[in-house]
Design a protein around this motif. Structure first.
Motif, PDB file in Angstrom:
ATOM      1  N   ARG A 158     109.668 -20.992 -20.954  1.00  0.00           N
ATOM      2  CA  ARG A 158     110.115 -20.668 -19.529  1.00  0.00           C
ATOM      3  C   ARG A 158     110.652 -19.219 -19.751  1.00  0.00           C
ATOM      4  O   ARG A 158     110.375 -18.322 -18.574  1.00  0.00           O
TER       5      ARG A 158
ATOM      6  N   TYR B  82     111.592 -24.256 -12.253  1.00  0.00           N
ATOM      7  CA  TYR B  82     113.002 -23.754 -12.799  1.00  0.00           C
ATOM      8  C   TYR B  82     113.513 -23.046 -11.683  1.00  0.00           C
ATOM      9  O   TYR B  82     114.252 -22.198 -11.518  1.00  0.00           O
TER      10      TYR B  82
ATOM     11  N   GLU C 107     112.321 -23.763 -23.795  1.00  0.00           N
ATOM     12  CA  GLU C 107     113.316 -22.756 -23.518  1.00  0.00           C
ATOM     13  C   GLU C 107     112.460 -21.380 -23.664  1.00  0.00           C
ATOM     14  O   GLU C 107     112.413 -20.522 -22.607  1.00  0.00           O
TER      15      GLU C 107
ATOM     16  N   SER D 253     117.207 -22.167 -12.505  1.00  0.00           N
ATOM     17  CA  SER D 253     117.660 -21.182 -13.747  1.00  0.00           C
ATOM     18  C   SER D 253     117.901 -19.942 -13.210  1.00  0.00           C
ATOM     19  O   SER D 253     118.241 -19.238 -12.306  1.00  0.00           O
TER      20      SER D 253
END
Length: 281
Positions: A79, A109, A76, A112
């Protein structure tokens, strides 16, 4: 922490339009945090990256965020760091690098919470590469493609309005390129080649600043070739949509030199394009 980062990104994006962060323009790009090596935990590196962004030390910020991505792939933190890295590289003018990281983010992603923003950044990066219409307009086409993805895939995002504005500008550039080439052919009296370019503007880029001139140039080109009914149709469509245009006045005068006047041939491709203009499509 992510809320703080989002607020920082928003403020920095506004500043990137022209203003610079006060006091940082001439400072050496030194890591203000001095909190350790790039093998520190990702949360520490992330905080350091944000601190460097806030201070305007973009190169150091990029190193911190890239270190997170390198040392903690697919986490995470990685990201989040990839979002920041894309923005920082955009701000640095490292446009190819910004596109590489932005496209990698979208591949990994796409659903996201930051995907809309990253897609918008990709569009901004292409938009920043748009050049004068006398040059290649590949960046304009890429801007349209990237910003349309923002509108299509993230219609409720806060970036839609500006994405639409960037598309309008890019489309006007693309139409301007066609006009520039068409005028070149007109000067060489290669009227068929000129018509093909002006037709692209009328059919593909009707809602641009180039449309009035494109119709007027069609009047000129068809009239020069002796295809008077098409010249009359182009003038009629121009007059229906832009009756106060100087381009229309000039076209009307040109037709009058041969005893003709604007008159629409319903079977012409120009008439069909004119209906779309009237509908605003």
């Amino acid at each position: 922490m992510m809320k703080t980062a989002r607020a920082l990104l928003a403020s920095l994006l506004v500043l990137s339009a022209g203003a610079s962060i006060s006091g940082c323009q001439s400072d050496p790009d030194i890591d203000i945090t001095k909190l350790g090596l790039e093998t520190d935990p990702p949360d520490v590196l992330y905080t350091q990256g944000l601190a460097n962004m806030k201070a305007g030390n973009m190169a150091e910020a990029a190193r911190k965020f890239d270190a997170i991505d390198r040392e903690n792939p697919f986490s995470e933190w990685a990201r989040k760091a990839l979002v920041m890295s894309t923005f920082v590289k955009y701000r640095q003018g490292r446009l190819d690098d910004a596109l590489a990281s932005g496209n990698r983010y979208m591949a990994q992603y796409p659903k996201s919470q930051d995907a809309a923003y990253v897609q918008y950044l990709i569009g901004l990066t292409y938009s920043k590469q748009i050049v004068d219409v006398t040059q290649d307009q590949r960046a304009s086409a890429k801007t349209v493609e990237a910003m349309q993805a923002v509108i299509d895939n993230y219609p409720n995002s806060e970036y839609v309005d500006d994405a639409q504005a960037k598309i309008r500008f890019a489309r006007d550039q693309l139409a301007g390129k066609e006009m520039q080439v068409g005028r070149y052919y007109m000067e060489r009296k290669e009227y068929l080649a000129a018509v093909s370019r002006f037709r692209i503007v009328v059919e593909k880029y009707p809602n641009t600043n180039q449309i009035e001139e494109a119709l007027a140039r069609l009047v000129e080109a068809y009239y020069a070739m002796g295809i008077v009914d098409e010249a009359q149709t182009a003038a009629a469509v121009l007059g229906h949509n832009y009756p106060d245009s100087q381009w229309y006045a000039d076209s009307y005068k040109l037709l009058q030199t041969g005893g003709a006047e604007p008159r629409e041939n319903k079977g012409s491709w120009i008439a069909a394009a004119g209906k779309k203009l009237l509908l605003g499509s």
